[in-house]
Design a protein around this motif. Structure first.
Motif, PDB file in Angstrom:
ATOM      1  N   VAL A 178     115.293  69.468 -39.163  1.00 21.33           N
ATOM      2  CA  VAL A 178     115.135  70.934 -39.238  1.00 21.33           C
ATOM      3  C   VAL A 178     114.960  71.506 -37.825  1.00 21.33           C
ATOM      4  O   VAL A 178     115.550  72.542 -37.484  1.00 21.33           O
ATOM      5  N   ALA A 179     114.189  70.792 -37.006  1.00 24.43           N
ATOM      6  CA  ALA A 179     113.980  71.266 -35.620  1.00 24.43           C
ATOM      7  C   ALA A 179     115.301  71.303 -34.853  1.00 24.43           C
ATOM      8  O   ALA A 179     115.554  72.234 -34.075  1.00 24.43           O
ATOM      9  N   ALA A 180     116.168  70.293 -35.092  1.00 21.98           N
ATOM     10  CA  ALA A 180     117.467  70.270 -34.395  1.00 21.98           C
ATOM     11  C   ALA A 180     118.324  71.455 -34.829  1.00 21.98           C
ATOM     12  O   ALA A 180     119.036  72.061 -34.006  1.00 21.98           O
ATOM     13  N   ALA A 181     118.269  71.796 -36.116  1.00 21.29           N
ATOM     14  CA  ALA A 181     119.032  72.951 -36.614  1.00 21.29           C
ATOM     15  C   ALA A 181     118.541  74.232 -35.955  1.00 21.29           C
ATOM     16  O   ALA A 181     119.343  75.074 -35.506  1.00 21.29           O
ATOM     17  N   VAL A 182     117.224  74.379 -35.865  1.00 20.58           N
ATOM     18  CA  VAL A 182     116.650  75.604 -35.287  1.00 20.58           C
ATOM     19  C   VAL A 182     116.956  75.668 -33.786  1.00 20.58           C
ATOM     20  O   VAL A 182     117.281  76.730 -33.249  1.00 20.58           O
ATOM     21  N   LYS A 183     116.883  74.503 -33.130  1.00 24.48           N
ATOM     22  CA  LYS A 183     117.185  74.474 -31.679  1.00 24.48           C
ATOM     23  C   LYS A 183     118.629  74.906 -31.426  1.00 24.48           C
ATOM     24  O   LYS A 183     118.919  75.691 -30.513  1.00 24.48           O
ATOM     25  N   GLU A 184     119.547  74.415 -32.255  1.00 27.77           N
ATOM     26  CA  GLU A 184     120.973  74.694 -32.021  1.00 27.77           C
ATOM     27  C   GLU A 184     121.364  76.097 -32.472  1.00 27.77           C
ATOM     28  O   GLU A 184     122.124  76.791 -31.801  1.00 27.77           O
ATOM     29  N   PHE A 185     120.858  76.496 -33.659  1.00 27.56           N
ATOM     30  CA  PHE A 185     121.370  77.729 -34.285  1.00 27.56           C
ATOM     31  C   PHE A 185     120.317  78.836 -34.448  1.00 27.56           C
ATOM     32  O   PHE A 185     120.647  79.941 -34.869  1.00 27.56           O
ATOM     33  N   GLY A 186     119.036  78.491 -34.204  1.00 27.40           N
ATOM     34  CA  GLY A 186     117.983  79.510 -34.261  1.00 27.40           C
ATOM     35  C   GLY A 186     117.423  79.781 -35.632  1.00 27.40           C
ATOM     36  O   GLY A 186     116.455  80.541 -35.769  1.00 27.40           O
ATOM     37  N   ARG A 187     118.005  79.180 -36.695  1.00 26.89           N
ATOM     38  CA  ARG A 187     117.539  79.484 -38.049  1.00 26.89           C
ATOM     39  C   ARG A 187     118.106  78.483 -39.057  1.00 26.89           C
ATOM     40  O   ARG A 187     119.012  77.709 -38.726  1.00 26.89           O
ATOM     41  N   VAL A 188     117.573  78.527 -40.254  1.00 26.12           N
ATOM     42  CA  VAL A 188     118.125  77.759 -41.383  1.00 26.12           C
ATOM     43  C   VAL A 188     118.190  78.696 -42.584  1.00 26.12           C
ATOM     44  O   VAL A 188     117.177  79.270 -42.985  1.00 26.12           O
ATOM     45  N   ASP A 189     119.378  78.890 -43.136  1.00 28.24           N
ATOM     46  CA  ASP A 189     119.544  79.759 -44.306  1.00 28.24           C
ATOM     47  C   ASP A 189     119.759  78.988 -45.595  1.00 28.24           C
ATOM     48  O   ASP A 189     119.432  79.478 -46.672  1.00 28.24           O
ATOM     49  N   ILE A 190     120.373  77.810 -45.482  1.00 32.75           N
ATOM     50  CA  ILE A 190     120.753  77.033 -46.670  1.00 32.75           C
ATOM     51  C   ILE A 190     120.367  75.580 -46.427  1.00 32.75           C
ATOM     52  O   ILE A 190     120.754  74.991 -45.410  1.00 32.75           O
ATOM     53  N   MET A 191     119.592  75.011 -47.350  1.00 32.39           N
ATOM     54  CA  MET A 191     119.234  73.590 -47.258  1.00 32.39           C
ATOM     55  C   MET A 191     119.810  72.899 -48.478  1.00 32.39           C
ATOM     56  O   MET A 191     119.471  73.258 -49.616  1.00 32.39           O
ATOM     57  N   VAL A 192     120.688  71.937 -48.256  1.00 37.63           N
ATOM     58  CA  VAL A 192     121.262  71.184 -49.382  1.00 37.63           C
ATOM     59  C   VAL A 192     120.685  69.771 -49.346  1.00 37.63           C
ATOM     60  O   VAL A 192     121.008  68.972 -48.461  1.00 37.63           O
ATOM     61  N   ASN A 193     119.792  69.491 -50.296  1.00 37.70           N
ATOM     62  CA  ASN A 193     119.203  68.154 -50.412  1.00 37.70           C
ATOM     63  C   ASN A 193     120.149  67.300 -51.250  1.00 37.70           C
ATOM     64  O   ASN A 193     120.095  67.303 -52.481  1.00 37.70           O
ATOM     65  N   ASN A 194     121.031  66.582 -50.557  1.00 34.98           N
ATOM     66  CA  ASN A 194     122.123  65.868 -51.226  1.00 34.98           C
ATOM     67  C   ASN A 194     121.988  64.348 -51.141  1.00 34.98           C
ATOM     68  O   ASN A 194     122.491  63.643 -52.018  1.00 34.98           O
ATOM     69  N   ALA A 195     121.333  63.819 -50.108  1.00 33.41           N
ATOM     70  CA  ALA A 195     121.298  62.360 -49.912  1.00 33.41           C
ATOM     71  C   ALA A 195     120.756  61.677 -51.161  1.00 33.41           C
ATOM     72  O   ALA A 195     119.802  62.152 -51.775  1.00 33.41           O
ATOM     73  N   GLY A 196     121.375  60.576 -51.541  1.00 30.64           N
ATOM     74  CA  GLY A 196     120.898  59.878 -52.729  1.00 30.64           C
ATOM     75  C   GLY A 196     121.465  58.478 -52.829  1.00 30.64           C
ATOM     76  O   GLY A 196     122.534  58.177 -52.296  1.00 30.64           O
ATOM     77  N   VAL A 197     120.703  57.607 -53.493  1.00 33.85           N
ATOM     78  CA  VAL A 197     121.142  56.231 -53.742  1.00 33.85           C
ATOM     79  C   VAL A 197     120.720  55.840 -55.160  1.00 33.85           C
ATOM     80  O   VAL A 197     119.922  56.510 -55.791  1.00 33.85           O
ATOM     81  N   GLU A 198     121.289  54.740 -55.634  1.00 33.75           N
ATOM     82  CA  GLU A 198     120.829  54.187 -56.905  1.00 33.75           C
ATOM     83  C   GLU A 198     120.833  52.667 -56.809  1.00 33.75           C
ATOM     84  O   GLU A 198     121.516  52.092 -55.955  1.00 33.75           O
ATOM     85  N   THR A 199     120.053  52.016 -57.690  1.00 26.39           N
ATOM     86  CA  THR A 199     119.991  50.550 -57.661  1.00 26.39           C
ATOM     87  C   THR A 199     120.618  49.939 -58.898  1.00 26.39           C
ATOM     88  O   THR A 199     120.875  48.739 -58.921  1.00 26.39           O
ATOM     89  N   ARG A 200     120.859  50.753 -59.946  1.00 27.16           N
ATOM     90  CA  ARG A 200     121.381  50.221 -61.212  1.00 27.16           C
ATOM     91  C   ARG A 200     120.547  49.047 -61.698  1.00 27.16           C
ATOM     92  O   ARG A 200     121.071  47.962 -61.945  1.00 27.16           O
ATOM     93  N   THR A 201     119.249  49.263 -61.811  1.00 29.34           N
ATOM     94  CA  THR A 201     118.361  48.220 -62.325  1.00 29.34           C
ATOM     95  C   THR A 201     117.514  48.808 -63.452  1.00 29.34           C
ATOM     96  O   THR A 201     117.224  50.009 -63.466  1.00 29.34           O
ATOM     97  N   SER A 202     117.121  47.948 -64.372  1.00 27.31           N
ATOM     98  CA  SER A 202     116.353  48.416 -65.535  1.00 27.31           C
ATOM     99  C   SER A 202     114.867  48.463 -65.202  1.00 27.31           C
ATOM    100  O   SER A 202     114.423  47.953 -64.179  1.00 27.31           O
ATOM    101  N   VAL A 203     114.115  49.065 -66.108  1.00 25.92           N
ATOM    102  CA  VAL A 203     112.663  49.124 -65.936  1.00 25.92           C
ATOM    103  C   VAL A 203     112.068  47.716 -65.894  1.00 25.92           C
ATOM    104  O   VAL A 203     111.019  47.491 -65.308  1.00 25.92           O
ATOM    105  N   LEU A 204     112.740  46.745 -66.501  1.00 24.64           N
ATOM    106  CA  LEU A 204     112.197  45.388 -66.559  1.00 24.64           C
ATOM    107  C   LEU A 204     112.314  44.639 -65.237  1.00 24.64           C
ATOM    108  O   LEU A 204     111.502  43.773 -64.948  1.00 24.64           O
ATOM    109  N   ASP A 205     113.326  44.958 -64.441  1.00 23.52           N
ATOM    110  CA  ASP A 205     113.508  44.132 -63.246  1.00 23.52           C
ATOM    111  C   ASP A 205     113.620  44.906 -61.936  1.00 23.52           C
ATOM    112  O   ASP A 205     113.972  44.335 -60.904  1.00 23.52           O
ATOM    113  N   THR A 206     113.311  46.190 -61.940  1.00 22.05           N
ATOM    114  CA  THR A 206     113.305  46.933 -60.667  1.00 22.05           C
ATOM    115  C   THR A 206     112.123  46.478 -59.813  1.00 22.05           C
ATOM    116  O   THR A 206     110.985  46.456 -60.281  1.00 22.05           O
ATOM    117  N   THR A 207     112.397  46.114 -58.569  1.00 20.13           N
ATOM    118  CA  THR A 207     111.328  45.663 -57.677  1.00 20.13           C
ATOM    119  C   THR A 207     110.646  46.873 -57.027  1.00 20.13           C
ATOM    120  O   THR A 207     111.180  47.985 -57.025  1.00 20.13           O
TER     121      THR A 207
END
Ligand SMILES: NC(=O)c1ccc[n+]([C@@H]2O[C@H](COP(=O)([O-])OP(=O)(O)OC[C@H]3O[C@@H](n4cnc5c(N)ncnc54)[C@H](O)[C@@H]3O)[C@@H](O)[C@H]2O)c1
Length: 255
Positions: A74-103
């Motif tokens: 966020v600081a890098a965005a403000v330093k470069e552009f002076g503001r933030v108007d839109i935040m898209v929280n997109n990063a994501g992963v999955e493990t494809r594991t069941s409740v029985l064996d998720t570590t």
């Protein structure tokens, strides 16, 4: 151009849905901060495409599961552009594991990258938006699995279920500041996260036949919704999720 002069951060922005969002927001005139953790060359190539559209763009390496790195983003965005108007929280992963064996390691990875990042991404972007004034948009890329159980993918469903309540609760808290918080719930989208299914003809056939529209979404079909939600046409939408799922949630319990 709906978003001329706006500044948008897209987490996990150099592949899949994030990449399509970067390009669509840029087409609408926004200046872009691409967050990434791997493939700096893909980030640079994407940033060149954004610049070719006439917008400004920087890539920032930040692991969004770490609050300190989100603060740097966020600081890098403000330093470069002076503001933030839109935040898209997109990063994501999955493990494809069941409740029985998720570590514990798998659990923490999914929850930290998917949910903790969205929580603190929302917090930090909102703090900046309040400081600069004039409201803003926070768009959480959730999933049909914020509502729809998927046996064998428990931690992922849990993280997206948490995102559902983040969107609703933060949407209410931030409404007095005219900061709108909306979730986007895609169904199956043709991106690297689904490589396993896409590379298995039998699995792909089964999936496609379960989707009323008969196919996975293209990333661009999610990005166009995000661009709408970031623009003037969505000025009365907050604390809710919009699904783009080809109809699957209404038709295929227990896929
Ligand atoms: N593809 C689908 O079918 C689908 C469906 C519903 C929801 N989603 C959601 O869409 C979002 C994007 O997924 P995608 O399908 O484009 O897959 P993807 O794997 O292409 O994108 C995920 C991105 O997150 C990044 N990332 C991972 N860990 C990170 C970290 N610690 N910090 C910053 N970035 C990190 C990855 O590098 C990648 O760029 C995810 O939140 C996913 O859950 C995808």
């Amino acid at each position: 151009m709906n978003l001329k002069g706006k500044v948008a951060i897209v987490t996990g922005g150099n592949s899949g849905i994030g990449m399509a969002i970067v390009l669509e927001l840029a087409r609408q005139g926004a200046n872009i901060v691409i967050d990434y953790v791997v493939h700096p060359e893909a980030t640079e190539e994407l940033a060149s495409q954004v610049r070719a559209l006439g917008d400004r763009c920087i890539g920032v390496k930040a692991d969004v599961s770490q609050v300190a790195e989100l603060q740097n983003l966020v600081a890098a965005a403000v330093k470069e552009f002076g503001r933030v108007d839109i935040m898209v929280n997109n990063a994501g992963v999955e493990t494809r594991t069941s409740v029985l064996d998720t570590t514990e390691v798998q659990y923490e990875k999914v929850m930290n990258i998917n949910l903790k990042s969205a929580f603190f991404g929302t917090q930090l972007a909102a703090q900046q938006m309040i400081q600069q004034g004039g409201g803003g948009r926070i768009i959480n890329i959730s999933s049909v699995h914020e509502d729809w159980p998927m046996p064998g993918n428990t931690a992922y469903c849990l993280s997206k279920g948490g995102m559902r309540m983040l969107t609703r609760t933060a949407g209410l808290e931030l409404a007095p500041h005219n900061i709108l918080v909306v979730g986007v719930g895609p169904g199956a989208v043709a991106t690297p996260i689904n490589a396993g299914t896409m590379n298995d003809p039998e699995l792909l056939k089964k999936l496609n036949s379960a989707i009323p529209l008969g196919r996975m979404a293209k990333p661009e079909e999610i990005a166009s919704l995000v661009a709408f939600l970031a623009g003037d046409g969505a000025s009365y939408m907050t604390a809710t999720t919009i699904f783009a799922d080809g109809g699957i949630m209404q038709s295929s319990p227990g896929l």
